[in-house]
Structures are given as structure tokens and as C-alpha cells.
Design an enzyme around this catalytic site. Structure first.
Site, PDB file in Angstrom:
ATOM      1  N   LYS A 133       0.889  -1.232   0.148  1.00  0.00           N
ATOM      2  CA  LYS A 133       0.144  -0.037  -0.039  1.00  0.00           C
ATOM      3  C   LYS A 133       0.623   1.450   0.018  1.00  0.00           C
ATOM      4  O   LYS A 133       0.346   2.262  -0.534  1.00  0.00           O
ATOM      5  CB  LYS A 133      -1.031  -0.066   1.181  1.00  0.00           C
ATOM      6  N   ASP A 183     -10.259   2.410   2.493  1.00  0.00           N
ATOM      7  CA  ASP A 183     -10.244   1.392   3.771  1.00  0.00           C
ATOM      8  C   ASP A 183     -11.221   2.256   4.753  1.00  0.00           C
ATOM      9  O   ASP A 183     -12.010   1.722   5.421  1.00  0.00           O
ATOM     10  CB  ASP A 183      -9.015   1.046   4.526  1.00  0.00           C
TER      11      ASP A 183
HETATM   12  P1  NDP Z   1       1.061  -3.071   9.985  1.00  0.00           P
HETATM   13  O1  NDP Z   1       2.054  -4.093  10.247  1.00  0.00           O
HETATM   14  O2  NDP Z   1       1.240  -1.961   9.325  1.00  0.00           O
HETATM   15  O3  NDP Z   1       0.697  -2.612  11.561  1.00  0.00           O
HETATM   16  C1  NDP Z   1       0.675  -3.826  12.389  1.00  0.00           C
HETATM   17  C2  NDP Z   1       0.150  -2.670  13.811  1.00  0.00           C
HETATM   18  O4  NDP Z   1      -0.126  -3.949  14.858  1.00  0.00           O
HETATM   19  C3  NDP Z   1       1.308  -1.997  14.599  1.00  0.00           C
HETATM   20  O5  NDP Z   1       0.726  -0.994  15.377  1.00  0.00           O
HETATM   21  C4  NDP Z   1       1.951  -2.948  15.653  1.00  0.00           C
HETATM   22  O6  NDP Z   1       2.633  -2.404  16.888  1.00  0.00           O
HETATM   23  C5  NDP Z   1       0.551  -3.837  15.992  1.00  0.00           C
HETATM   24  N1  NDP Z   1       1.028  -5.065  16.552  1.00  0.00           N
HETATM   25  C6  NDP Z   1       1.343  -6.193  15.793  1.00  0.00           C
HETATM   26  N2  NDP Z   1       1.719  -7.388  16.673  1.00  0.00           N
HETATM   27  C7  NDP Z   1       1.036  -6.814  17.867  1.00  0.00           C
HETATM   28  C8  NDP Z   1       0.845  -7.750  19.150  1.00  0.00           C
HETATM   29  N3  NDP Z   1       1.129  -8.769  19.352  1.00  0.00           N
HETATM   30  N4  NDP Z   1       0.382  -6.748  20.087  1.00  0.00           N
HETATM   31  C9  NDP Z   1       0.047  -5.385  20.098  1.00  0.00           C
HETATM   32  N5  NDP Z   1       0.401  -4.899  18.838  1.00  0.00           N
HETATM   33  C10 NDP Z   1       0.660  -5.481  17.810  1.00  0.00           C
HETATM   34  O7  NDP Z   1      -0.533  -3.805   9.504  1.00  0.00           O
HETATM   35  P2  NDP Z   1      -1.622  -3.303   9.000  1.00  0.00           P
HETATM   36  O8  NDP Z   1      -1.842  -1.987   9.632  1.00  0.00           O
HETATM   37  O9  NDP Z   1      -1.467  -3.171   7.727  1.00  0.00           O
HETATM   38  O10 NDP Z   1      -2.860  -4.235   9.498  1.00  0.00           O
HETATM   39  C11 NDP Z   1      -3.517  -4.540  10.525  1.00  0.00           C
HETATM   40  C12 NDP Z   1      -4.535  -5.451  10.365  1.00  0.00           C
HETATM   41  O11 NDP Z   1      -5.771  -4.885   9.781  1.00  0.00           O
HETATM   42  C13 NDP Z   1      -4.379  -6.752   9.838  1.00  0.00           C
HETATM   43  O12 NDP Z   1      -4.899  -7.801  10.489  1.00  0.00           O
HETATM   44  C14 NDP Z   1      -5.196  -6.497   8.470  1.00  0.00           C
HETATM   45  O13 NDP Z   1      -5.659  -7.710   7.919  1.00  0.00           O
HETATM   46  C15 NDP Z   1      -6.297  -5.669   9.084  1.00  0.00           C
HETATM   47  N6  NDP Z   1      -6.784  -4.933   7.945  1.00  0.00           N
HETATM   48  C16 NDP Z   1      -8.266  -5.274   7.650  1.00  0.00           C
HETATM   49  C17 NDP Z   1      -8.787  -4.832   6.537  1.00  0.00           C
HETATM   50  C18 NDP Z   1     -10.382  -5.011   6.090  1.00  0.00           C
HETATM   51  O14 NDP Z   1     -10.753  -4.464   5.093  1.00  0.00           O
HETATM   52  N7  NDP Z   1     -11.220  -5.751   6.956  1.00  0.00           N
HETATM   53  C19 NDP Z   1      -8.406  -3.545   5.760  1.00  0.00           C
HETATM   54  C20 NDP Z   1      -6.981  -3.263   5.944  1.00  0.00           C
HETATM   55  C21 NDP Z   1      -6.392  -3.999   7.247  1.00  0.00           C
HETATM   56  P3  NDP Z   1       4.094  -1.777  16.686  1.00  0.00           P
HETATM   57  O15 NDP Z   1       3.951  -0.621  16.080  1.00  0.00           O
HETATM   58  O16 NDP Z   1       4.349  -1.746  18.032  1.00  0.00           O
HETATM   59  O17 NDP Z   1       4.821  -2.913  15.998  1.00  0.00           O
END
Ligand code: NDP
Length: 275
Positions: free
Chosen positions: A66, A102
Site C-alpha cells: 500500500k 479502507d
Molecule cells: P501493520 O504491520 O502496518 O501494523 C501492525 C500494527 O499492529 C502495529 O501498530 C503493531 O505495533 C501492532 N501489533 C502487531 N502485533 C502486535 C501484538 N502482538 N500486540 C500489540 N500490537 C501489535 O499492519 P496493518 O496496519 O496493515 O494491518 C493490521 C490489521 O488490519 C491486519 O490484521 C489486517 O488484516 C487488517 N486489515 C483489515 C482490513 C479490512 O478490510 N477488513 C483492511 C486493512 C487491514 P508496533 O508498532 O508496536 O509494531
């Protein structure tokens, strides 16, 4: 001749988007094809360029491309620019337009399907990655009373809150804040959105159970499985929703951008749920 569209991602085999867009096309009588394309991790821009040369009219983009889609767009919508991420590309004769559907997908699901008026509500947004960035502006435009961004890496949440309270945005810093999970002690929210990737790993971020106000809605952007977050929220008495309808709503907005026709989402959601 049908117009060609596609979704680019890596991995992509699991994507429901081809099915959703085929159902939209059948429903609205639009002549189009929509395929899933696995772009190499180091070859996204080249894959998109080849598809465009072959006559592609537009594309959706998913993980992990993205941000790259944002970079290759010649023009960005305001919401894509704010998100720093693009999930919908439209190919014009001499330009690539980048948009992000989104956030509107989430807001349409919350307001339309779940009947939640966001104005004056207290919202907790978990996560500060691409998904959180993508939904922030559309959520803020609904005038919630409070929006707190919480993240495992607190500095990223603070940065995001300060960015969206800065020049060019009209949201008061008082209503928009960011921090770590420890900052949630004693706070309650009407809507708690899980935009973290924690559910993908079967993890639950360290949320206090008392974070859910009476009648709160817990929303996990992930779909297709009962996540630890939703199980926890249900145990705390919250109403629960997953991200399947958001997926269909963001697709409907992309379809509208490309075709100028707004498909009905309810029958498509019903079919996907039944499957
Ligand atoms: P990114 O990798 O960009 O971001 C991940 C985020 O999750 C970060 O803030 C990270 O924190 C946090 N994180 C990861 N693991 C943990 C954990 N174990 N505990 C707490 N925080 C955690 O991912 P995206 O933002 O692209 O995607 C996130 C979710 O959204 C996915 O599950 C994706 O499938 C879903 N999604 C669904 C959509 C839909 O249409 N339904 C559309 C877009 C996304 P840190 O910064 O500390 O690493």
C-alpha cells in the site's frame, strides 16, 4: 470487451476481492473482469506497469504494497495522502490516481450496517500501522468526542495523534491523543477498534477489561475467525463485529470510483457470510 481490474498483493491467493467484485459486476450489469495478481516482493511497480500496458483500468492493492502504491501514484486523494497508503489505483490515459477506501469502508460499516452514530462517541483505535493510518481521517471527520490511538510502540501512536492534530487538519489535540496501553487505566470507550496485526498471530494486546463502556462495540478489522480480541470483548460484555463487512464496503467504494455505480453491499455480505 470487458474492462480489466485486479488486486495486487503478496500473498494473494486468500483474497476475497475477485469474488466480491464479480458479484458487484453481476448485480450492476457492468462488463468487467477482476483477477488476483501475485506481485513479487521486489517487483510491485513493474507488475502494475505491465498490467496497465496490457489495458488494465484499475487495481486494488493489499499487504505489503500500500505504501509503494502511494509512491507510484501521480495524484492522490486527500484521504490517501493523509493515510500515506493507497489501496485503489485508477489508470487514466496519462496518470495514475491513488485513493484509499479502507476508512470509508469502516465508517460505512459502522454507520450503515451496525447503526452506530460516531458523533460525540469515545473511540479507542488500537494500532499505528497502515490500517490505523488509513481509517483515522474518515473516523475523525465523523466528529467523535475523543479518539485515543493506543500502540505497543507508544511513540508511534503519539506521533500519529500529533500529525493529525497539526496544520492542515482541524482536529483539536484535546480530543485526539496517542499513547501506550498503560495509559488506558481508568478510561472507557464506546467503540474499540482493533487495527493491530495481533489477531493474525493469535495474540491479544494488553487491554484492561474495563476499557469497554456500557453498550460498547468491539470491532476487529480481521475477519474469518473469532479472534482473541473479540472473545475478550464479548467476555467483558461488549457487542462484537469483525472486518468482513469493512472489506465489502471498501470494495464497493473502489467499484464506485472506477465505474460510477454504487453496488448494494448487503446481498454480497450475506453470500460471503453463508460461505
Ligand atoms: P501493520 O504491520 O502496518 O501494523 C501492525 C500494527 O499492529 C502495529 O501498530 C503493531 O505495533 C501492532 N501489533 C502487531 N502485533 C502486535 C501484538 N502482538 N500486540 C500489540 N500490537 C501489535 O499492519 P496493518 O496496519 O496493515 O494491518 C493490521 C490489521 O488490519 C491486519 O490484521 C489486517 O488484516 C487488517 N486489515 C483489515 C482490513 C479490512 O478490510 N477488513 C483492511 C486493512 C487491514 P508496533 O508498532 O508496536 O509494531
Amino acid at each position: 470487451m470487458s474492462d480489466r481490474y485486479a488486486i495486487f498483493g503478496n500473498p494473494i491467493a486468500h483474497s476475497k476481492s475477485p469474488r466480491i467484485h464479480a458479484l458487484f459486476a453481476a448485480q450492476t450489469g457492468q462488463m468487467l473482469t477482476y483477477e488476483a495478481i501475485l506481485a513479487p516482493l521486489d517487483g510491485f511497480a513493474a507488475s502494475v506497469a505491465a498490467f496497465r500496458r496490457e489495458g488494465g483500468r484499475g487495481a486494488n492493492v493489499t499487504v505489503p504494497f500500500k505504501e509503494q502504491a502511494c509512491a507510484l501514484s501521480d495524484r492522490l486523494s486527500a484521504r490517501a495522502e493523509a493515510a500515506g497508503a493507497v489501496n485503489t489505483l485508477t489508470f487514466e490515459a496519462d496518470a495514475v490516481l491513488g485513493d484509499n477506501t479502507d476508512g470509508v469502508g469502516l465508517v460505512n460499516d459502522l454507520a450503515g450496517n451496525l447503526g452506530l452514530d460516531l458523533a460525540g462517541r469515545r473511540i479507542l483505535l488500537m494500532g499505528a500501522g497502515g490500517a490505523a493510518r488509513g481509517v483515522l481521517l474518515p473516523l475523525l471527520e465523523k466528529a467523535p468526542a475523543e479518539l485515543f490511538i493506543v500502540n505497543r510502540t507508544a511513540a508511534k501512536a503519539e506521533e500519529l495523534a500529533s500529525h493529525f492534530s497539526g496544520p492542515g487538519f482541524r482536529f483539536a489535540a484535546s480530543g485526539l491523543q496517542g499513547g501506550g496501553y498503560e495509559a488506558l487505566a481508568g478510561r472507557r470507550f464506546d467503540l474499540v477498534i482493533n487495527a493491530t496485526a495481533a489477531s493474525l498471530a493469535g495474540d491479544l494486546p494488553p487491554l484492561p477489561a474495563a476499557v469497554f463502556a456500557a453498550g460498547a462495540l468491539a470491532y476487529d478489522m480481521m475477519y474469518g475467525t473469532d479472534t482473541p480480541f473479540l472473545a475478550f470483548a464479548r467476555g467483558a460484555g461488549a457487542r462484537c463485529a469483525d472486518g468482513l463487512c469493512m472489506l465489502v464496503e471498501q470494495a464497493a467504494e473502489a467499484f464506485f470510483l472506477w465505474r460510477g455505480v454504487r453496488p448494494q453491499t448487503a446481498p454480497v455480505i450475506a453470500l460471503l457470510r453463508a460461505a
